[in-house]
Write an enzyme that holds these catalytic residues in place. Structure first.
Site, mmCIF file in Angstrom:
data_model
loop_
_atom_site.group_PDB
_atom_site.id
_atom_site.type_symbol
_atom_site.label_atom_id
_atom_site.label_comp_id
_atom_site.label_asym_id
_atom_site.label_seq_id
_atom_site.Cartn_x
_atom_site.Cartn_y
_atom_site.Cartn_z
ATOM 1 C CD GLU A 82 8.834 6.175 32.815
ATOM 2 O OE1 GLU A 82 7.937 5.689 32.135
ATOM 3 O OE2 GLU A 82 8.796 6.245 34.062
ATOM 4 C CG HIS A 101 5.838 9.335 35.724
ATOM 5 N ND1 HIS A 101 4.698 8.666 35.323
ATOM 6 C CD2 HIS A 101 6.831 8.410 35.723
ATOM 7 C CE1 HIS A 101 5.007 7.403 35.065
ATOM 8 N NE2 HIS A 101 6.293 7.229 35.309
ATOM 9 C CG HIS A 103 6.666 4.001 38.808
ATOM 10 N ND1 HIS A 103 7.798 3.305 38.453
ATOM 11 C CD2 HIS A 103 6.441 4.885 37.789
ATOM 12 C CE1 HIS A 103 8.243 3.745 37.277
ATOM 13 N NE2 HIS A 103 7.447 4.711 36.863
ATOM 14 C CG HIS A 181 4.244 2.983 34.054
ATOM 15 N ND1 HIS A 181 4.693 3.397 32.820
ATOM 16 C CD2 HIS A 181 5.033 3.599 34.957
ATOM 17 C CE1 HIS A 181 5.732 4.195 32.980
ATOM 18 N NE2 HIS A 181 5.945 4.336 34.271
HETATM 19 ZN ZN LIG Z 1 7.334 5.524 35.087
#
Ligand SMILES: [Zn+2]
Length: 271
Positions: A82, A101, A103, A181
């Site tokens: 990603e 980023h 989760h 996500h």
């Molecule tokens: Zn992710």
């Protein structure tokens, strides 16, 4: 020589940031942080494909071009799938210098329900009074020319999805939720990115508690007949006041969080 020393300081701070995000439970085995190269706007740096808490030296870091999210050194170790999230945001927003980023399981409920992740305290004022937008990768799933459908894992694995996610920051938001996500947070510094990611995660925990308290009170008939139940979030004025105090809050938090991870034997920072 001076440049080498400055980069070492950047690496050392960045590895501390990786450890803090693990220690604060924002990043586990998934998720990542990156920072824009201080002298090359078209280059960003992030860990190779490994858990943030395990990053320990400059050898674990990879330099990527914002064009195509390709490593500058083709012999670099494998990267996170990603990394396109980071490449496309840096490309679109020159003021962004660090990105997280995550989760976070605390945040995911607010990506799959109609409950907005509005700010519950001044430390989360950057979420804005209306709460962050929600990006849904499934909206952009299209079959390619060969008729193959993209993988349904909702990961941002290419430039196209990265660009679509990056658009979510075009109206001044600094956090975008991602359906089923997690979330992505942008900032002008590594310290600010860490602060915003941690406070997004914590705001989700606080709001979940508030919703549970409210639901329990409703079941118990604690509200007067005429009262309208609801969560009393931060107002527009309170959000503006929080923004004015963010820099000092970031400094206090960063100093404390660095002390914590440097004292914890599980983390190694040899940069
Ligand atoms: Zn992710």
């Amino acid at each position: 020589m001076e440049h080498v020393t400055q980069m070492q300081q950047h690496y050392r701070k960045f590895i501390d940031a990786c450890h803090i995000l693990h220690h604060q439970q924002v990043l586990d085995t998934d998720g990542h942080i990156s920072f824009r190269h201080p002298r090359r706007d078209d280059v960003f740096i992030m860990p190779r494909d490994m858990a943030a808490g395990a990053v320990s030296s400059e050898a674990d870091l990879v330099e990527y071009s914002t064009t195509g999210a390709l490593p500058l050194d083709p012999t670099s170790p494998a990267g996170h799938a990603e990394r396109f999230i980071h490449a496309e945001i840096y490309k679109q927003y020159t003021h962004v210098h660090a990105i997280v980023h995550s989760h976070s399981p605390a945040v995911i409920p607010y990506t799959i329900s109609r409950v907005r992740l509005k700010p519950c305290s001044p430390t989360a004022g950057f979420l804005r009074a209306c709460g962050p937008p929600v990006f849904d990768a499934a909206t952009y799933a299209t079959a390619n020319l060969a008729g193959d459908s993209p993988p349904a894992d909702l990961l941002v694995r290419d430039e196209y999805l990265g660009r679509k996610l990056a658009y979510r920051f075009s109206q001044g938001d600094v956090v975008a939720l991602m359906r089923a996500h997690g979330f992505t947070a942008v900032a002008e510094s590594t310290e600010q990115a860490v602060f915003r990611a941690v406070c997004t995660h914590r705001n989700a925990e606080v709001l979940t508690t508030a919703l549970a308290v409210q639901a329990a009170a409703q079941r118990a008939g604690s509200f007067p007949q005429a009262a309208t139940p609801g969560i009393h979030y931060l107002s527009e004025e309170e959000v503006a006041a929080a923004a004015a105090g963010e820099a000092a809050a970031v400094r206090r938090a960063w100093e404390m969080w660095v002390r914590e991870v440097r004292a914890a034997a599980v983390y190694v920072n040899s940069a």
